[in-house]
Design an enzyme around this catalytic site. Structure first.
Site, PDB file in Angstrom:
ATOM      1  N   SER A 179     -51.957  11.238  39.070  1.00  0.00           N
ATOM      2  CA  SER A 179     -51.074  10.302  39.775  1.00  0.00           C
ATOM      3  C   SER A 179     -51.777   9.644  40.957  1.00  0.00           C
ATOM      4  CB  SER A 179     -49.835  11.063  40.264  1.00  0.00           C
ATOM      5  OG  SER A 179     -49.333  10.503  41.458  1.00  0.00           O
ATOM      6  N   GLY A 212     -42.883  10.272  46.756  1.00  0.00           N
ATOM      7  CA  GLY A 212     -43.850   9.183  46.888  1.00  0.00           C
ATOM      8  C   GLY A 212     -44.616   9.140  48.188  1.00  0.00           C
ATOM      9  N   ASN A 213     -45.829   8.641  48.087  1.00  0.00           N
ATOM     10  CA  ASN A 213     -46.654   8.385  49.264  1.00  0.00           C
ATOM     11  C   ASN A 213     -45.899   7.525  50.278  1.00  0.00           C
ATOM     12  OD1 ASN A 213     -49.272   7.790  50.765  1.00  0.00           O
ATOM     13  ND2 ASN A 213     -48.721   5.737  50.025  1.00  0.00           N
ATOM     14  N   ASP A 214     -45.088   6.601  49.772  1.00  0.00           N
ATOM     15  CA  ASP A 214     -44.385   5.675  50.657  1.00  0.00           C
ATOM     16  C   ASP A 214     -43.158   6.300  51.326  1.00  0.00           C
ATOM     17  OD1 ASP A 214     -42.732   5.781  48.456  1.00  0.00           O
ATOM     18  OD2 ASP A 214     -43.293   3.791  47.736  1.00  0.00           O
TER      19      ASP A 214
END
Lengths: 198, 198
Positions: free
Chosen positions: B12, B181-183
């Protein structure tokens, strides 16, 4: 002056979040802001995509996520009683308002009604109240939803979204570069300010 | 001390981004950090989901998006020659390292090989080099990938991810609250710091 194009859809909750921030972002960065209502459902059809909320685990998470963003932005948030909603009327009213330079006021009014208060924006009387509440000429806008220039413009916006690679809402273009989602506002700002390349 | 659980998958790309940030975030917020490698493909199967990159418009956008984040984080980024990749070996090696308290070093080594340099981490020799480069006992870790405790732990992590509602990677849990998520690192930080509720 560079331009931010804001492709948005009334039925999209992340559009609600982003719509409340994009005006200030545009002003802060000295960008022109263009509001482009479009039919996200048509784009999904075109790309054979399903609603993110179609996956139960995702849907469950999404509302928590929205609630966190709403807190961060200090916004009201209510899960709409009708979801997904037929957004044709709202989208056309948004186009009509945008054609008169009232794109931001209409977007905030419509998204606020649907996502802030959970109202059924497929109903003309709901739309009337929402647009009136924002000081817009609600009757004239709803009448305009039945006219060809408005219908054609909504179709054109939607077709443009498909052609330019849009697959979700909100989608922003800055100087041609595409950014998807409320959670990419900061990244777009970094590009506008020249901190990273697009 | 509250705990951040970091569910991650070598294949991912957003996991690569987040993995380079989560260690500092944990230290800055005084949180304990637990690395939990899991098989995202199994979770997708379980939930009847497809890879985000299966939609062409999305795939095209995604690589641009990744490149922007990589700039922001000052990271190398190379589209892997093999994508999607069979991540079984890498995932097991990550589990083996995590069981020895080397979860962060292994994650950064594996994700760096795959997403930073685009190498095929399904190959044992690639994994050997990557783990060695991080100062880990690569031979021992690769041997451990063939043992039951490691296989079982990877199965358990994956099953745990399914049970707890994970549908993507990376997924973080802070004090039980899920963030995808990274965000969402900033949003999780806002929760940890008490600026918003989970």
């Amino acid at each position: 002056m560079a331009t931010i194009e804001f492709f948005w859809e009334p039925g999209s909750p992340y559009t609600y979040l982003a719509a409340t921030q994009i005006g200030r972002l545009a002003r802060d960065t000295g960008s022109e802001l263009q509001w482009k209502p479009f039919l996200l459902g048509k784009v999904f059809q075109e790309r054979k995509m399903t609603l993110p909320a179609a996956i139960p685990a995702k849907a469950q998470y999404m509302f928590k996520d929205l609630a966190r963003w709403a807190q961060l932005y200090a916004l009201p948030l209510t899960m709409p009683k009708v979801f997904p909603v037929n957004s044709m009327l709202a989208n056309r009213a948004a186009v009509a308002a945008t054609l008169q330079g009232q794109g931001e006021a209409a977007a905030l009014a419509i998204l606020g009604a649907y996502w802030g208060r959970g109202e059924d924006i497929s109903q003309p009387e709901v739309m009337l109240q929402a647009l009136k509440g924002a000081g817009l000429d609600a009757e004239a806008l709803l009448e305009a939803t039945q006219t060809d220039p408005v219908k054609d413009q909504l179709r054109a916006n939607t077709e443009e979204a498909v052609q330019r690679g849009v697959f979700g809402a909100p989608t922003m273009f800055y100087d041609g570069a595409m950014f998807w989602g409320n959670d990419r506002l900061d990244l777009m700002k970094a590009v506008i300010e020249g901190r990273i390349k697009a």
